[in-house]
Scaffold this motif. Structure first.
Motif, PDB file in Angstrom:
ATOM      1  N   MET A   1     -12.122 -27.949  19.576  1.00 29.74           N
ATOM      2  CA  MET A   1     -13.016 -28.364  18.489  1.00 29.74           C
ATOM      3  C   MET A   1     -12.696 -27.589  17.207  1.00 29.74           C
ATOM      4  O   MET A   1     -12.640 -28.155  16.121  1.00 29.74           O
ATOM      5  CB  MET A   1     -14.477 -28.096  18.877  1.00 29.74           C
ATOM      6  CG  MET A   1     -14.954 -28.846  20.092  1.00 29.74           C
ATOM      7  SD  MET A   1     -15.263 -30.574  19.740  1.00 29.74           S
ATOM      8  CE  MET A   1     -16.858 -30.475  18.923  1.00 29.74           C
ATOM      9  N   LEU A   2     -12.488 -26.283  17.342  1.00 29.11           N
ATOM     10  CA  LEU A   2     -12.179 -25.454  16.169  1.00 29.11           C
ATOM     11  C   LEU A   2     -10.854 -25.899  15.549  1.00 29.11           C
ATOM     12  O   LEU A   2     -10.740 -26.039  14.326  1.00 29.11           O
ATOM     13  CB  LEU A   2     -12.099 -23.968  16.557  1.00 29.11           C
ATOM     14  CG  LEU A   2     -13.406 -23.281  16.966  1.00 29.11           C
ATOM     15  CD1 LEU A   2     -13.117 -21.886  17.532  1.00 29.11           C
ATOM     16  CD2 LEU A   2     -14.366 -23.173  15.766  1.00 29.11           C
ATOM     17  N   ASP A   3      -9.855 -26.137  16.406  1.00 27.89           N
ATOM     18  CA  ASP A   3      -8.531 -26.544  15.912  1.00 27.89           C
ATOM     19  C   ASP A   3      -8.605 -27.872  15.163  1.00 27.89           C
ATOM     20  O   ASP A   3      -7.868 -28.108  14.213  1.00 27.89           O
ATOM     21  CB  ASP A   3      -7.526 -26.675  17.067  1.00 27.89           C
ATOM     22  CG  ASP A   3      -7.131 -25.322  17.632  1.00 27.89           C
ATOM     23  OD1 ASP A   3      -7.479 -24.293  17.011  1.00 27.89           O
ATOM     24  OD2 ASP A   3      -6.484 -25.288  18.706  1.00 27.89           O
ATOM     25  N   ALA A   4      -9.516 -28.735  15.618  1.00 24.96           N
ATOM     26  CA  ALA A   4      -9.647 -30.049  14.985  1.00 24.96           C
ATOM     27  C   ALA A   4     -10.567 -29.988  13.764  1.00 24.96           C
ATOM     28  O   ALA A   4     -10.784 -30.999  13.092  1.00 24.96           O
ATOM     29  CB  ALA A   4     -10.187 -31.051  16.001  1.00 24.96           C
ATOM     30  N   GLY A   5     -11.138 -28.807  13.504  1.00 25.61           N
ATOM     31  CA  GLY A   5     -12.058 -28.662  12.379  1.00 25.61           C
ATOM     32  C   GLY A   5     -13.345 -29.448  12.604  1.00 25.61           C
ATOM     33  O   GLY A   5     -14.028 -29.839  11.657  1.00 25.61           O
ATOM     34  N   ALA A   6     -13.682 -29.684  13.875  1.00 22.34           N
ATOM     35  CA  ALA A   6     -14.855 -30.512  14.194  1.00 22.34           C
ATOM     36  C   ALA A   6     -16.149 -29.701  14.136  1.00 22.34           C
ATOM     37  O   ALA A   6     -16.147 -28.498  14.348  1.00 22.34           O
ATOM     38  CB  ALA A   6     -14.685 -31.110  15.589  1.00 22.34           C
ATOM     39  N   ASP A   7     -17.238 -30.395  13.874  1.00 25.01           N
ATOM     40  CA  ASP A   7     -18.562 -29.790  13.938  1.00 25.01           C
ATOM     41  C   ASP A   7     -18.851 -29.524  15.427  1.00 25.01           C
ATOM     42  O   ASP A   7     -18.790 -30.426  16.251  1.00 25.01           O
ATOM     43  CB  ASP A   7     -19.556 -30.810  13.336  1.00 25.01           C
ATOM     44  CG  ASP A   7     -21.000 -30.406  13.561  1.00 25.01           C
ATOM     45  OD1 ASP A   7     -21.239 -29.319  14.131  1.00 25.01           O
ATOM     46  OD2 ASP A   7     -21.878 -31.195  13.166  1.00 25.01           O
ATOM     47  N   LEU A   8     -19.180 -28.263  15.749  1.00 29.28           N
ATOM     48  CA  LEU A   8     -19.310 -27.877  17.163  1.00 29.28           C
ATOM     49  C   LEU A   8     -20.427 -28.609  17.896  1.00 29.28           C
ATOM     50  O   LEU A   8     -20.446 -28.677  19.111  1.00 29.28           O
ATOM     51  CB  LEU A   8     -19.533 -26.364  17.281  1.00 29.28           C
ATOM     52  CG  LEU A   8     -18.364 -25.486  16.837  1.00 29.28           C
ATOM     53  CD1 LEU A   8     -18.774 -24.022  16.828  1.00 29.28           C
ATOM     54  CD2 LEU A   8     -17.152 -25.695  17.737  1.00 29.28           C
ATOM     55  N   SER A   9     -21.368 -29.146  17.140  1.00 28.93           N
ATOM     56  CA  SER A   9     -22.458 -29.845  17.815  1.00 28.93           C
ATOM     57  C   SER A   9     -22.184 -31.348  17.939  1.00 28.93           C
ATOM     58  O   SER A   9     -23.053 -32.107  18.362  1.00 28.93           O
ATOM     59  CB  SER A   9     -23.769 -29.596  17.063  1.00 28.93           C
ATOM     60  OG  SER A   9     -23.618 -30.068  15.748  1.00 28.93           O
ATOM     61  N   ASN A  10     -20.973 -31.766  17.591  1.00 33.24           N
ATOM     62  CA  ASN A  10     -20.630 -33.187  17.701  1.00 33.24           C
ATOM     63  C   ASN A  10     -20.371 -33.543  19.177  1.00 33.24           C
ATOM     64  O   ASN A  10     -19.312 -33.265  19.731  1.00 33.24           O
ATOM     65  CB  ASN A  10     -19.388 -33.487  16.853  1.00 33.24           C
ATOM     66  CG  ASN A  10     -19.050 -34.965  16.835  1.00 33.24           C
ATOM     67  OD1 ASN A  10     -19.216 -35.667  17.839  1.00 33.24           O
ATOM     68  ND2 ASN A  10     -18.575 -35.441  15.701  1.00 33.24           N
ATOM     69  N   GLU A  11     -21.384 -34.143  19.791  1.00 34.84           N
ATOM     70  CA  GLU A  11     -21.332 -34.396  21.233  1.00 34.84           C
ATOM     71  C   GLU A  11     -20.153 -35.269  21.633  1.00 34.84           C
ATOM     72  O   GLU A  11     -19.451 -34.973  22.606  1.00 34.84           O
ATOM     73  CB  GLU A  11     -22.647 -35.067  21.672  1.00 34.84           C
ATOM     74  CG  GLU A  11     -22.672 -35.377  23.147  1.00 34.84           C
ATOM     75  CD  GLU A  11     -23.947 -36.087  23.554  1.00 34.84           C
ATOM     76  OE1 GLU A  11     -24.963 -35.395  23.758  1.00 34.84           O
ATOM     77  OE2 GLU A  11     -23.932 -37.325  23.648  1.00 34.84           O
ATOM     78  N   MET A  12     -19.898 -36.314  20.860  1.00 30.53           N
ATOM     79  CA  MET A  12     -18.826 -37.236  21.238  1.00 30.53           C
ATOM     80  C   MET A  12     -17.469 -36.539  21.253  1.00 30.53           C
ATOM     81  O   MET A  12     -16.694 -36.665  22.201  1.00 30.53           O
ATOM     82  CB  MET A  12     -18.812 -38.405  20.262  1.00 30.53           C
ATOM     83  CG  MET A  12     -18.335 -39.689  20.878  1.00 30.53           C
ATOM     84  SD  MET A  12     -18.405 -41.007  19.659  1.00 30.53           S
ATOM     85  CE  MET A  12     -17.046 -40.548  18.599  1.00 30.53           C
ATOM     86  N   LEU A  13     -17.202 -35.772  20.207  1.00 28.30           N
ATOM     87  CA  LEU A  13     -15.915 -35.065  20.135  1.00 28.30           C
ATOM     88  C   LEU A  13     -15.814 -33.992  21.213  1.00 28.30           C
ATOM     89  O   LEU A  13     -14.757 -33.787  21.812  1.00 28.30           O
ATOM     90  CB  LEU A  13     -15.731 -34.439  18.751  1.00 28.30           C
ATOM     91  CG  LEU A  13     -15.474 -35.417  17.605  1.00 28.30           C
ATOM     92  CD1 LEU A  13     -15.339 -34.667  16.279  1.00 28.30           C
ATOM     93  CD2 LEU A  13     -14.206 -36.221  17.881  1.00 28.30           C
ATOM     94  N   ALA A  14     -16.929 -33.306  21.467  1.00 23.47           N
ATOM     95  CA  ALA A  14     -16.914 -32.240  22.476  1.00 23.47           C
ATOM     96  C   ALA A  14     -16.661 -32.835  23.865  1.00 23.47           C
ATOM     97  O   ALA A  14     -15.892 -32.287  24.656  1.00 23.47           O
ATOM     98  CB  ALA A  14     -18.225 -31.462  22.459  1.00 23.47           C
ATOM     99  N   VAL A  15     -17.285 -33.966  24.142  1.00 25.04           N
ATOM    100  CA  VAL A  15     -17.086 -34.610  25.440  1.00 25.04           C
ATOM    101  C   VAL A  15     -15.636 -35.067  25.581  1.00 25.04           C
ATOM    102  O   VAL A  15     -15.004 -34.868  26.621  1.00 25.04           O
ATOM    103  CB  VAL A  15     -18.061 -35.798  25.633  1.00 25.04           C
ATOM    104  CG1 VAL A  15     -17.659 -36.669  26.812  1.00 25.04           C
ATOM    105  CG2 VAL A  15     -19.478 -35.276  25.827  1.00 25.04           C
ATOM    106  N   SER A  16     -15.057 -35.636  24.506  1.00 28.30           N
ATOM    107  CA  SER A  16     -13.668 -36.071  24.674  1.00 28.30           C
ATOM    108  C   SER A  16     -12.740 -34.870  24.787  1.00 28.30           C
ATOM    109  O   SER A  16     -11.772 -34.911  25.545  1.00 28.30           O
ATOM    110  CB  SER A  16     -13.224 -37.103  23.632  1.00 28.30           C
ATOM    111  OG  SER A  16     -13.290 -36.554  22.367  1.00 28.30           O
TER     112      SER A  16
END
Ligand code: C5P
Length: 206
Positions: free
Chosen positions: A42-57
């Motif tokens: 998630m950090l590498d992708a610059g994603a918001d850590l609370s983004n459930e969809m991205l975290a699940v994938s």
């Protein structure tokens, strides 16, 4: 034979888990690494850590071959792991991998936060490791410095306390001892004494 080891951040459960597994010839899984790997993706992708969809994938795409990556060990990744690990669907996705690891012969030692309570509630032995937060901060600071990182003990202590508080208070799989867990306080034990105490606990129930 399944040995479940849980405890707060930097309590020494990883070292204990590794040593117990070696002693008994079992496989060892540091489950914190799994959540750290999700967090790092998630950090590498610059994603918001609370983004459930991205975290699940990210959890679905994990590659266990990469669990040994030293970049997973940093405080920043540990912090991020305690945010993504509070997402129930992330935990759900990672459950089977951990249960399968535990079930494979000849035996396994898993360490984490919810091994005795959620992942392996029927583990043969459950150990809940605790240590004074100042002792934990000291050990973590020395480890970080040994890796060449510039660690400030007061900041490490604050981080440990913040992470414990988040892990203890999340609604799903909070950090807490299973009712049948054996408490092991290693505040005043060196590694060898801690390992002996853990082996004594295992031997008593074997
Ligand atoms: O043990 P470690 O510090 O590597 O764990 C990082 C974070 O991963 C913890 O703070 C916790 O939020 C999460 N974790 C968890 N369940 C586990 C292991 C770790 O929620 N079984």
């Amino acid at each position: 034979m399944i040995i479940a080891i849980d405890g707060p951040a930097a309590s020494g459960k990883g070292t204990l888990g590794k040593r117990l597994a070696k002693h008994y010839g079992y496989r060892h899984l540091d489950t914190g690494v799994i959540y750290r790997a999700v967090a790092k993706a998630m950090l590498d992708a610059g994603a918001d850590l609370s983004n459930e969809m991205l975290a699940v994938s990210a959890a679905l795409e994990l590659d266990p071959e990469k669990f040994g990556n030293p970049a997973l060990k940093t405080q920043q990744v540990g912090d991020a792991a305690s945010v993504v690990s509070a997402i129930p669907k992330v935990r759900e996705v990672l459950l089977n991998f951990q249960r399968q690891f535990a079930a494979d012969p000849p035996g396994a030692v898993l360490d984490g936060r919810d091994i005795g309570t959620v992942i392996c509630p029927h583990a043969d032995v459950k150990i809940f490791v605790v240590a004074d937060p100042r002792v934990r901060a000291r050990r973590r600071t020395l480890e970080a410095r040994a890796r060449g990182e510039d660690a400030d003990e007061a900041a490490v202590l604050a981080d440990i306390l913040k992470r414990d508080e988040r892990d203890q208070n999340r609604p799903v799989a909070p950090l807490k001892p299973a009712p049948d867990a054996h408490l092991l306080d290693n505040s005043n034990l060196d590694i060898e004494a801690g390992v002996r105490a853990a082996i004594d606990i295992v031997e008593a129930v074997r």
